[in-house]
Enzyme design. Sequence first.
Site, PDB file in Angstrom:
ATOM      1  N   TRP A 159       0.971  -1.250   0.241  1.00  0.00           N
ATOM      2  CA  TRP A 159       0.279   0.020  -0.188  1.00  0.00           C
ATOM      3  C   TRP A 159       0.785   1.302   0.244  1.00  0.00           C
ATOM      4  O   TRP A 159      -0.111   2.229  -0.373  1.00  0.00           O
ATOM      5  CB  TRP A 159      -1.166   0.007   0.847  1.00  0.00           C
ATOM      6  CG  TRP A 159       0.187  -0.310   2.618  1.00  0.00           C
ATOM      7  CD1 TRP A 159      -0.294  -1.381   3.319  1.00  0.00           C
ATOM      8  CD2 TRP A 159       0.628   0.907   3.354  1.00  0.00           C
ATOM      9  NE1 TRP A 159      -0.011  -1.939   4.277  1.00  0.00           N
ATOM     10  CE2 TRP A 159       1.317  -0.549   4.967  1.00  0.00           C
ATOM     11  CE3 TRP A 159       1.206   2.429   3.277  1.00  0.00           C
ATOM     12  CZ2 TRP A 159       1.721   0.334   5.736  1.00  0.00           C
ATOM     13  CZ3 TRP A 159       1.961   1.760   4.103  1.00  0.00           C
ATOM     14  CH2 TRP A 159       2.256   1.362   5.565  1.00  0.00           C
ATOM     15  N   LYS A 183      -2.594  -8.875  -6.756  1.00  0.00           N
ATOM     16  CA  LYS A 183      -3.653  -8.759  -5.840  1.00  0.00           C
ATOM     17  C   LYS A 183      -3.503  -7.384  -5.253  1.00  0.00           C
ATOM     18  O   LYS A 183      -2.299  -7.427  -4.246  1.00  0.00           O
ATOM     19  CB  LYS A 183      -3.556  -9.822  -4.982  1.00  0.00           C
ATOM     20  CG  LYS A 183      -5.077  -9.822  -4.044  1.00  0.00           C
ATOM     21  CD  LYS A 183      -5.437  -8.969  -3.190  1.00  0.00           C
ATOM     22  CE  LYS A 183      -4.704  -9.176  -2.363  1.00  0.00           C
ATOM     23  NZ  LYS A 183      -4.767  -8.013  -0.867  1.00  0.00           N
ATOM     24  N   LEU A 187      -6.624  -1.742   1.635  1.00  0.00           N
ATOM     25  CA  LEU A 187      -5.849  -0.590   1.698  1.00  0.00           C
ATOM     26  C   LEU A 187      -5.868   0.579   0.798  1.00  0.00           C
ATOM     27  O   LEU A 187      -5.980   2.097   0.742  1.00  0.00           O
ATOM     28  CB  LEU A 187      -4.299  -0.086   2.598  1.00  0.00           C
ATOM     29  CG  LEU A 187      -5.133  -0.881   3.963  1.00  0.00           C
ATOM     30  CD1 LEU A 187      -3.827  -1.357   4.892  1.00  0.00           C
ATOM     31  CD2 LEU A 187      -6.368  -0.600   4.955  1.00  0.00           C
ATOM     32  N   SER A 237       5.362  -7.559   4.380  1.00  0.00           N
ATOM     33  CA  SER A 237       6.127  -7.285   5.528  1.00  0.00           C
ATOM     34  C   SER A 237       6.937  -8.916   5.318  1.00  0.00           C
ATOM     35  O   SER A 237       6.578  -9.767   4.353  1.00  0.00           O
ATOM     36  CB  SER A 237       5.450  -7.409   7.045  1.00  0.00           C
ATOM     37  OG  SER A 237       4.404  -8.373   6.546  1.00  0.00           O
ATOM     38  N   GLU A 258       9.790  -9.440  -1.684  1.00  0.00           N
ATOM     39  CA  GLU A 258       9.885  -8.736  -1.347  1.00  0.00           C
ATOM     40  C   GLU A 258      10.337  -7.704   0.221  1.00  0.00           C
ATOM     41  O   GLU A 258       8.746  -7.485  -0.242  1.00  0.00           O
ATOM     42  CB  GLU A 258      10.350  -7.634  -2.885  1.00  0.00           C
ATOM     43  CG  GLU A 258      11.626  -5.844  -2.604  1.00  0.00           C
ATOM     44  CD  GLU A 258      10.690  -4.932  -1.592  1.00  0.00           C
ATOM     45  OE1 GLU A 258      11.207  -4.697  -1.016  1.00  0.00           O
ATOM     46  OE2 GLU A 258       9.676  -4.329  -1.764  1.00  0.00           O
ATOM     47  N   CYS A 292      10.213   0.551   2.555  1.00  0.00           N
ATOM     48  CA  CYS A 292      10.991  -0.453   3.405  1.00  0.00           C
ATOM     49  C   CYS A 292      13.139  -0.735   3.139  1.00  0.00           C
ATOM     50  O   CYS A 292      13.532  -0.790   4.006  1.00  0.00           O
ATOM     51  CB  CYS A 292      11.045  -1.994   1.910  1.00  0.00           C
ATOM     52  SG  CYS A 292      11.479  -2.116   0.312  1.00  0.00           S
ATOM     53  N   GLU A 396      11.467  -3.351  12.678  1.00  0.00           N
ATOM     54  CA  GLU A 396      10.333  -2.738  11.126  1.00  0.00           C
ATOM     55  C   GLU A 396       9.140  -2.126  12.151  1.00  0.00           C
ATOM     56  O   GLU A 396       8.802  -2.372  11.730  1.00  0.00           O
ATOM     57  CB  GLU A 396      10.378  -2.959   9.399  1.00  0.00           C
ATOM     58  CG  GLU A 396       9.729  -1.918   9.334  1.00  0.00           C
ATOM     59  CD  GLU A 396      10.079  -2.768   7.671  1.00  0.00           C
ATOM     60  OE1 GLU A 396      10.083  -2.159   6.596  1.00  0.00           O
ATOM     61  OE2 GLU A 396       9.003  -4.015   7.194  1.00  0.00           O
TER      62      GLU A 396
END
Length: 511
Positions: A159, A183, A187, A237, A258, A292, A396
């Site tokens: 998102w 897909k 959000l 995640s 990723e 990220c 994170e």
Amino acid sequence: GARSRMEKLLDCHFINGALVPPAKGQYMDVINPADETVFGRSAAGTEEDVNLAVAAARQAAPAWGKTTGTERAVLLNKLADLVEQHKAALSAKEAADAGKPIQEAAWDVDDVAGCLRYNATMAEALDKKQGTAVDVGMEEFDTKLFYDPVGVCALITPWNYPMLMATWKVASALAAGNAIILKPSELAPFTCVDLAFLAFQAGFPPGVFNVVTGYGAEAGAPLSTHAGVDKVAFTGSVATGARVMQACAPGIRNISLELGGKSPIVVFPDVPVDVAVEWLMFGIFWTNGQICSATSRAIIHEDMLPKILPRLKEVVVKIQACTPLTPERPDVAFIGPVISKGQYDKVLGYIAAGKAEGATLFCGGGRPADAPPKGFYIAPTVFTDVKADMKIWNEEIFGPVLVCLEVANLEEAIALVNDSPYGNGTAIFTTSGAAARQYQHDTNVGQIGINVPIPVPLPFFSFTGSKKSMLGGHHFYGKAGISFFTRPKTITSLWTPDMAGPRLTMPVMGK
């Protein structure tokens, strides 16, 4: 027409060249993070919708896979043209959907078009690679290497850059000749449906580009496990990536993951203070730290820390909260809301954990004083006196939180960089070429910035990573970007009048 469609929020899937309502008639509210109102509703897809999309992709894949890269490049460039034509509408949706300042959303849309055009050149280059001769050392044999599409690819995207990060996968997969099912995150799904709709308008055949929206458990999970999917590319995640990996294991399905990062930025005392502060801010507060590759861990030399902190606080407290449509001002740094209530609570939870563990809350840590009454706003936050065993140092956060730790030398800095489960990237700021060379050779990460933050993906190089940050071969952009979505095929032929080849003998060990 396309213009009127782009001005609306499309609350359907896009399957087989058409807008398709959810099979079970279920929808989900999409919240505007700037004011917590319902921005729109999106189709809540289920296994039935996934089955329909995979069937459409499988039907379209054979003919689409036989097109040339040059033919696919024409369509990718046409799609880029349409994205540019509808930039204003797409930017407005992206800003409201993801909570981005409108100027950031507009830059993202520009990057979408650039990504499509770059992959058009990669599709053309793929034609030139087809039939590459391989020297096998015997002139009687003719060996050539071809690159086929893999078939049907499932692309599951996040998102934080809804349309752009989808395009990183979509463009490479389509350029290689695959049919796809995208897909997007529940959000921020709207511009991904728009992208598929525009692709159909550009001339992509029905079934080549499908989108199923919905929650991960109801739509993403059945897509990951579907027997009709040949490859899966996921960004998100670590926890969700592990579940995707488990879902693909029984079918021995090729995947790329990723995932997260906890990227460090190292600052040495030979760098001007204002330069260091500017890049520290940019590396963590751009897009609210919801990247990220955000440089969320600051490793600062002990001689530099006392110089940096006062100036850092002076400028950080001047960052202003903004709504997505706040006009850009060159004299003001803005920060928008985080994406959702869940993310808002998560980030505030990490801030509370940092204080409980004994770190010093240097600035920020709550809601900005100038924030609107509603919305998921968090003030830019800086922690000092951080220790390497603290939760805020190791996990994170994915929010506007910078954690600072001081070191005495380069070796200590490198050890801290490598002592992490993540290997997304890192940056170092120094005027010493020797220090920079040692740093780039000794750090175990995918990309390194020297006197720049971690380089974001550009057409000229790939976005890579190591450890829990990246798995598989889909390194966005660069010459490697398209390779994940192709299947090398080696053809060896023997053409002689009597079809008799050279006399072959089995090798003997040791001779």
